[in-house]
Enzyme design. Structure first.
Site, PDB file in Angstrom:
ATOM      1  N   HIS A 152     -44.505 -43.345 -81.216  1.00 33.26           N
ATOM      2  CA  HIS A 152     -43.753 -44.069 -80.182  1.00 33.26           C
ATOM      3  C   HIS A 152     -42.501 -43.250 -79.906  1.00 33.26           C
ATOM      4  O   HIS A 152     -41.578 -43.219 -80.724  1.00 33.26           O
ATOM      5  CB  HIS A 152     -43.423 -45.473 -80.700  1.00 33.26           C
ATOM      6  CG  HIS A 152     -42.554 -46.281 -79.789  1.00 33.26           C
ATOM      7  ND1 HIS A 152     -41.906 -47.430 -80.185  1.00 33.26           N
ATOM      8  CD2 HIS A 152     -42.233 -46.121 -78.471  1.00 33.26           C
ATOM      9  CE1 HIS A 152     -41.218 -47.932 -79.169  1.00 33.26           C
ATOM     10  NE2 HIS A 152     -41.392 -47.144 -78.114  1.00 33.26           N
ATOM     11  N   GLY A 166     -39.995 -57.302 -83.832  1.00 32.21           N
ATOM     12  CA  GLY A 166     -39.936 -58.686 -84.287  1.00 32.21           C
ATOM     13  C   GLY A 166     -41.286 -59.327 -84.542  1.00 32.21           C
ATOM     14  O   GLY A 166     -41.388 -60.550 -84.609  1.00 32.21           O
ATOM     15  N   ASP A 211     -41.771 -44.024 -85.177  1.00 38.62           N
ATOM     16  CA  ASP A 211     -40.754 -44.161 -84.132  1.00 38.62           C
ATOM     17  C   ASP A 211     -39.885 -42.906 -84.054  1.00 38.62           C
ATOM     18  O   ASP A 211     -39.079 -42.649 -84.946  1.00 38.62           O
ATOM     19  CB  ASP A 211     -39.882 -45.388 -84.425  1.00 38.62           C
ATOM     20  CG  ASP A 211     -40.663 -46.683 -84.274  1.00 38.62           C
ATOM     21  OD1 ASP A 211     -41.148 -46.943 -83.154  1.00 38.62           O
ATOM     22  OD2 ASP A 211     -40.811 -47.412 -85.271  1.00 38.62           O
ATOM     23  N   GLY A 247     -34.750 -49.253 -80.566  1.00 37.41           N
ATOM     24  CA  GLY A 247     -33.673 -48.569 -81.273  1.00 37.41           C
ATOM     25  C   GLY A 247     -33.580 -48.910 -82.750  1.00 37.41           C
ATOM     26  O   GLY A 247     -33.264 -48.049 -83.558  1.00 37.41           O
ATOM     27  N   GLY A 258     -42.719 -53.713 -88.447  1.00 35.12           N
ATOM     28  CA  GLY A 258     -41.952 -52.835 -89.323  1.00 35.12           C
ATOM     29  C   GLY A 258     -41.426 -53.588 -90.524  1.00 35.12           C
ATOM     30  O   GLY A 258     -42.004 -53.546 -91.618  1.00 35.12           O
ATOM     31  N   ASP A 307     -44.279 -54.534 -79.880  1.00 29.44           N
ATOM     32  CA  ASP A 307     -43.474 -53.835 -80.885  1.00 29.44           C
ATOM     33  C   ASP A 307     -42.077 -54.454 -80.894  1.00 29.44           C
ATOM     34  O   ASP A 307     -41.385 -54.431 -79.875  1.00 29.44           O
ATOM     35  CB  ASP A 307     -43.426 -52.344 -80.519  1.00 29.44           C
ATOM     36  CG  ASP A 307     -42.608 -51.517 -81.502  1.00 29.44           C
ATOM     37  OD1 ASP A 307     -42.209 -52.051 -82.550  1.00 29.44           O
ATOM     38  OD2 ASP A 307     -42.381 -50.322 -81.196  1.00 29.44           O
ATOM     39  N   MET A 344     -42.377 -53.794 -75.095  1.00 26.27           N
ATOM     40  CA  MET A 344     -41.368 -53.921 -76.155  1.00 26.27           C
ATOM     41  C   MET A 344     -40.908 -55.374 -76.236  1.00 26.27           C
ATOM     42  O   MET A 344     -40.547 -55.968 -75.216  1.00 26.27           O
ATOM     43  CB  MET A 344     -40.167 -53.024 -75.875  1.00 26.27           C
ATOM     44  CG  MET A 344     -40.409 -51.528 -76.054  1.00 26.27           C
ATOM     45  SD  MET A 344     -40.963 -51.033 -77.700  1.00 26.27           S
ATOM     46  CE  MET A 344     -39.613 -51.597 -78.744  1.00 26.27           C
ATOM     47  N   MET A 366     -39.199 -42.641 -78.306  1.00 20.67           N
ATOM     48  CA  MET A 366     -38.037 -43.217 -77.621  1.00 20.67           C
ATOM     49  C   MET A 366     -37.067 -42.065 -77.373  1.00 20.67           C
ATOM     50  O   MET A 366     -36.039 -41.924 -78.049  1.00 20.67           O
ATOM     51  CB  MET A 366     -37.415 -44.323 -78.493  1.00 20.67           C
ATOM     52  CG  MET A 366     -38.231 -45.615 -78.440  1.00 20.67           C
ATOM     53  SD  MET A 366     -37.975 -46.665 -79.872  1.00 20.67           S
ATOM     54  CE  MET A 366     -39.079 -45.875 -81.030  1.00 20.67           C
ATOM     55  N   MET A 379     -36.879 -41.162 -82.287  1.00 20.56           N
ATOM     56  CA  MET A 379     -35.688 -41.526 -81.491  1.00 20.56           C
ATOM     57  C   MET A 379     -34.748 -40.330 -81.436  1.00 20.56           C
ATOM     58  O   MET A 379     -34.532 -39.666 -82.456  1.00 20.56           O
ATOM     59  CB  MET A 379     -34.957 -42.704 -82.126  1.00 20.56           C
ATOM     60  CG  MET A 379     -35.830 -43.924 -82.344  1.00 20.56           C
ATOM     61  SD  MET A 379     -34.831 -45.316 -82.918  1.00 20.56           S
ATOM     62  CE  MET A 379     -36.112 -46.485 -83.379  1.00 20.56           C
ATOM     63  N   SER A 401     -44.903 -50.148 -88.606  1.00 21.01           N
ATOM     64  CA  SER A 401     -43.904 -49.126 -88.293  1.00 21.01           C
ATOM     65  C   SER A 401     -43.229 -48.702 -89.587  1.00 21.01           C
ATOM     66  O   SER A 401     -42.761 -49.549 -90.362  1.00 21.01           O
ATOM     67  CB  SER A 401     -42.855 -49.697 -87.340  1.00 21.01           C
ATOM     68  OG  SER A 401     -41.685 -48.902 -87.391  1.00 21.01           O
ATOM     69  N   HIS A 417     -47.429 -46.440 -87.301  1.00 18.35           N
ATOM     70  CA  HIS A 417     -46.594 -46.365 -86.090  1.00 18.35           C
ATOM     71  C   HIS A 417     -45.323 -45.602 -86.456  1.00 18.35           C
ATOM     72  O   HIS A 417     -44.570 -46.014 -87.341  1.00 18.35           O
ATOM     73  CB  HIS A 417     -46.278 -47.782 -85.618  1.00 18.35           C
ATOM     74  CG  HIS A 417     -45.432 -47.875 -84.392  1.00 18.35           C
ATOM     75  ND1 HIS A 417     -45.952 -47.899 -83.111  1.00 18.35           N
ATOM     76  CD2 HIS A 417     -44.088 -47.971 -84.243  1.00 18.35           C
ATOM     77  CE1 HIS A 417     -44.970 -48.008 -82.234  1.00 18.35           C
ATOM     78  NE2 HIS A 417     -43.812 -48.043 -82.897  1.00 18.35           N
TER      79      HIS A 417
HETATM   80  C1  DX5 Z   1     -37.840 -50.392 -82.554  1.00 19.65           C
HETATM   81  C2  DX5 Z   1     -39.118 -49.718 -82.964  1.00 19.65           C
HETATM   82  C3  DX5 Z   1     -40.018 -50.577 -83.748  1.00 19.65           C
HETATM   83  C4  DX5 Z   1     -39.418 -51.106 -85.038  1.00 19.65           C
HETATM   84  C5  DX5 Z   1     -39.974 -52.462 -85.232  1.00 19.65           C
HETATM   85  O1  DX5 Z   1     -37.234 -49.707 -81.521  1.00 19.65           O
HETATM   86  O2  DX5 Z   1     -39.830 -49.260 -81.826  1.00 19.65           O
HETATM   87  O3  DX5 Z   1     -41.249 -49.929 -83.995  1.00 19.65           O
HETATM   88  O4  DX5 Z   1     -39.684 -50.353 -86.165  1.00 19.65           O
HETATM   89  O5  DX5 Z   1     -39.370 -53.029 -86.336  1.00 19.65           O
HETATM   90  P1  DX5 Z   1     -39.484 -54.596 -86.609  1.00 19.65           P
HETATM   91  O6  DX5 Z   1     -40.927 -54.908 -86.792  1.00 19.65           O
HETATM   92  O7  DX5 Z   1     -38.667 -54.783 -87.833  1.00 19.65           O
HETATM   93  O8  DX5 Z   1     -38.910 -55.292 -85.413  1.00 19.65           O
HETATM   94 ZN    ZN Z   2     -41.899 -48.553 -82.161  1.00 17.10          ZN
END
Ligand code: DX5
Ligand code: ZN
Length: 221
Positions: A64, A175, A33, A140, A195, A173, A135, A66, A35, A8, A31
């Site tokens: 992705h 952690g 994101d 977020g 990410g 996705d 998730m 959101m 938002m 990400s 990936h």
């Molecule tokens: C969070 C995103 C993820 C985020 C993951 O809402 O959808 O894609 O970037 O980041 P890490 O890998 O640091 O949890």
């Molecule tokens: Zn994501």
């Protein structure tokens, strides 16, 4: 089952997306994101920036979304050339119609579930989907800890997909890191978004390889 690594770019340097994307040329997807500050309490980027990313990314783009009202906004991401477009179950009014629209535009269709959203109501929709995103944090923000409580949901999703004889990818996705990727793979995930694990590493490319190797080992066992 193929293992796919999708870093990400959320926690990368948005002022240097070309350079940040170049670091993950060895990954399977970038990936991205999206938002809207309504579906989640954060605002990132939208279609114009995704179009620029599509022009410069060395790997296919996994969007992705959101966002609220994906029924209205998601098809444009497929039309723009995203290889995969994932929208949230909680936001979509007509997920089957939307998934069909995305596929008609040539994209893979993904359905995402927030941590509190059970997978069971969506199992009958699996034939309409190419990917299910479980998730493993509240969407977020990057950098949150992986929610082990999601592992049974991943397992139930994977079992239902296998039982139906389908080839639907299960993405995790949130952690995902060297410390957690094996648990996610063991549970049945095959697409791994990471990410901060990738972009905070000294060598992002080496981190992608290390994650891939750990997931592959877990699948072999
Ligand atoms: C969070 C995103 C993820 C985020 C993951 O809402 O959808 O894609 O970037 O980041 P890490 O890998 O640091 O949890
Ligand atoms: Zn994501």
């Amino acid at each position: 089952m193929s293992i796919l690594i999708a870093p990400s770019i959320l926690n990368s340097d948005f002022a240097d997306l070309r350079g940040e994307l170049a670091k993950i040329a060895g990954a399977d997807y970038a990936h991205v994101d999206v938002m809207d500050n309504h579906f989640v309490p954060n605002l990132t980027l939208g279609l114009p920036v995704v179009e620029s990313i599509l022009r410069t990314s060395p790997v296919p783009v996994d969007a992705h979304l959101m966002i609220e009202d994906p029924d209205r906004w998601a098809p444009a991401y497929a039309e723009a050339g995203c290889a995969s477009v994932t929208f949230h179950a909680e936001a979509a009014v007509a997920p089957v119609r939307l998934a069909r629209e995305l596929r008609n535009q040539g994209a893979r269709a993904g359905l995402a579930l927030r941590p509190a959203t059970p997978v069971e109501p969506y199992l009958d929709l699996l034939p309409e989907l190419d990917m299910l995103l479980v998730m493993t944090v509240e969407p977020g923000f990057g950098g949150q800890p992986f929610l082990d409580a999601m592992l049974p949901k991943i397992t139930r999703a994977r079992r239902a997909i296998s039982a139906a004889g389908l080839d639907v990818w299960v993405q995790v996705d949130g952690g995902v890191s060297r410390a957690t990727i094996e648990r996610a793979a063991d549970a049945g995930a095959n697409v791994f978004v990471a990410g901060s694990a990738v972009y905070k590493a000294d060598d992002a490319a080496a981190e992608v390889d290390a994650l891939r190797e750990l997931a592959a080992q877990a699948h072999r066992h």
